[in-house]
Scaffold this motif. Structure first.
Motif, short mmCIF file in Angstrom:
data_model
loop_
_atom_site.label_atom_id
_atom_site.label_comp_id
_atom_site.label_asym_id
_atom_site.label_seq_id
_atom_site.Cartn_x
_atom_site.Cartn_y
_atom_site.Cartn_z
N ASP A 114 -6.82 -8.13 24.12
CA ASP A 114 -6.50 -9.46 24.64
C ASP A 114 -7.40 -9.84 25.82
N GLN A 115 -7.89 -8.84 26.55
CA GLN A 115 -8.79 -9.08 27.68
C GLN A 115 -10.24 -9.23 27.24
N GLY A 116 -10.51 -9.07 25.94
CA GLY A 116 -11.86 -9.28 25.43
C GLY A 116 -12.61 -8.04 25.01
N TYR A 117 -11.98 -6.87 25.13
CA TYR A 117 -12.63 -5.64 24.67
C TYR A 117 -12.57 -5.60 23.14
N VAL A 118 -13.66 -5.14 22.53
CA VAL A 118 -13.69 -5.01 21.08
C VAL A 118 -13.55 -3.53 20.76
N VAL A 119 -12.41 -3.18 20.20
CA VAL A 119 -12.12 -1.78 19.83
C VAL A 119 -11.89 -1.74 18.33
N GLU A 120 -12.69 -0.96 17.66
CA GLU A 120 -12.58 -0.84 16.21
C GLU A 120 -11.62 0.29 15.85
N THR A 121 -10.76 0.02 14.89
CA THR A 121 -9.85 1.04 14.35
C THR A 121 -10.37 1.39 12.97
N PRO A 176 -15.81 -7.23 27.54
CA PRO A 176 -15.75 -8.69 27.66
C PRO A 176 -17.12 -9.26 28.07
N GLY A 177 -17.55 -10.28 27.38
CA GLY A 177 -18.82 -10.91 27.67
C GLY A 177 -20.03 -10.25 27.02
N GLU A 178 -19.85 -9.08 26.47
CA GLU A 178 -20.94 -8.37 25.81
C GLU A 178 -20.94 -8.75 24.34
N ARG A 179 -22.12 -8.89 23.78
CA ARG A 179 -22.20 -9.22 22.34
C ARG A 179 -21.81 -8.01 21.53
N ARG A 180 -21.04 -8.26 20.50
CA ARG A 180 -20.63 -7.18 19.60
C ARG A 180 -21.83 -6.76 18.75
N PRO A 181 -22.07 -5.46 18.63
CA PRO A 181 -23.18 -5.00 17.79
C PRO A 181 -22.99 -5.42 16.34
N THR A 182 -24.07 -5.77 15.69
CA THR A 182 -24.00 -6.13 14.28
C THR A 182 -24.47 -4.96 13.43
N THR A 183 -23.94 -4.89 12.24
CA THR A 183 -24.37 -3.85 11.31
C THR A 183 -25.12 -4.52 10.17
#
Length: 79
Positions: A47-54, A70-77
């Motif tokens: 909810d704070q903007g962290y991207v955590v993959e399960t 938060p604010g960082e671009r998510r890596p693309t595959t």
């Protein structure tokens, strides 16, 4: 009530400290850092903007990995 809020924040901070290495972590590690309700703390981080993959592996079970803050671009595959 204030003590409960501080406890949640502390568990969330420990969980984030674990995930900051950007490696995969199993539920036992997550529980050790975030407490029995690590899933709730994980939701707060998301909810704070962290991207955590399960991820789920039928042989190994679940794992969790921090992909972006938060604010960082998510890596693309590229596949």
């Amino acid at each position: 009530m204030i003590t409960e809020i501080k406890r949640r924040a502390s568990n969330r901070q420990r969980l984030l400290a674990l995930l900051e290495d950007r490696r995969e972590h199993n539920p036992k590690e997550m529980q050790g850092a975030g407490g029995y309700r690590y899933g709730a703390r994980l939701k707060e981080l998301r909810d704070q903007g962290y991207v955590v993959e399960t991820r789920y592996n039928s042989r190994l079970g679940y794992s969790y990995q921090l992909l972006a803050t938060p604010g960082e671009r998510r890596p693309t595959t590229d596949q």
